[in-house]
Design a protein around this motif. Structure first.
Motif, short mmCIF file in Angstrom:
data_model
loop_
_atom_site.label_atom_id
_atom_site.label_comp_id
_atom_site.label_asym_id
_atom_site.label_seq_id
_atom_site.Cartn_x
_atom_site.Cartn_y
_atom_site.Cartn_z
N LEU A 30 1.06 7.69 -6.04
CA LEU A 30 0.10 8.79 -6.04
C LEU A 30 0.80 10.13 -5.84
CD1 LEU A 30 -2.79 9.88 -6.08
CD2 LEU A 30 -2.93 9.33 -3.64
N GLU A 31 1.77 10.16 -4.96
CA GLU A 31 2.52 11.40 -4.73
C GLU A 31 3.28 11.80 -5.99
OE1 GLU A 31 3.44 14.76 -2.65
OE2 GLU A 31 2.00 13.19 -2.14
N SER A 73 0.87 4.61 -2.45
CA SER A 73 0.82 5.99 -1.96
C SER A 73 1.96 6.82 -2.54
CB SER A 73 0.86 6.03 -0.44
OG SER A 73 -0.30 5.41 0.10
N GLU A 74 3.13 6.22 -2.65
CA GLU A 74 4.26 6.92 -3.25
C GLU A 74 4.01 7.18 -4.73
OE1 GLU A 74 7.78 4.67 -2.27
OE2 GLU A 74 7.52 5.05 -0.13
N HIS A 92 0.83 -1.21 0.00
CA HIS A 92 0.00 0.00 0.00
C HIS A 92 0.86 1.26 0.00
CE1 HIS A 92 -2.51 3.16 1.84
NE2 HIS A 92 -3.47 2.59 1.14
N SER A 93 1.95 1.25 0.75
CA SER A 93 2.82 2.43 0.82
C SER A 93 3.44 2.75 -0.54
CB SER A 93 3.91 2.25 1.88
OG SER A 93 4.91 1.34 1.46
N GLU A 117 7.49 3.61 -8.80
CA GLU A 117 6.70 3.16 -7.65
C GLU A 117 5.74 2.03 -8.03
OE1 GLU A 117 7.68 3.90 -4.79
OE2 GLU A 117 8.93 5.62 -5.31
#
Length: 96
Positions: free
Chosen positions: A41-42, A38-39, A34-35, A55
């Motif tokens: 998405l950033e 999120s990276e 999941h992290s 990512e």
């Protein structure tokens, strides 16, 4: 290269780099996947498509590592899920 082969390579590297020296918690492993999303998405928020690609690659690597570590045949699961999805209704019968 097959997904099965990719799965084995990703897990082998993770083991060699010490990520499996101790027993891994399933929740932690999924949180790490999941992290990586999120990276990605950033990276998308920053219009950095190279980072998004990197990512997303990390997501696949972590999924392959997890599946190999837990004896999940990811290739088989993907094929079965594709066949299941083919039989589902348009948008799975939902508005979104």
């Amino acid at each position: 290269m097959t997904i099965k082969q990719l799965q084995k390579i990703c897990h082998k590297i993770a083991r060699e780099k010490g990520f499996w020296d101790e027993e891994r918690n399933n929740g932690e492993l999924i949180a790490l996947i999941h992290s990586e999303l999120s990276e990605a998405l950033e990276g998308l928020r920053n219009f950095d498509w190279n980072n998004v690609a990197e990512e997303m690659a990390d997501v696949v690597i972590r999924v392959c590592d997890f599946c190999e570590g837990r004896n999940i045949d990811l290739e088989k699961a993907i094929i079965e899920k594709i066949e299941k999805n083919k039989k589902r209704p348009y948008r799975h019968g939902k508005a979104f």
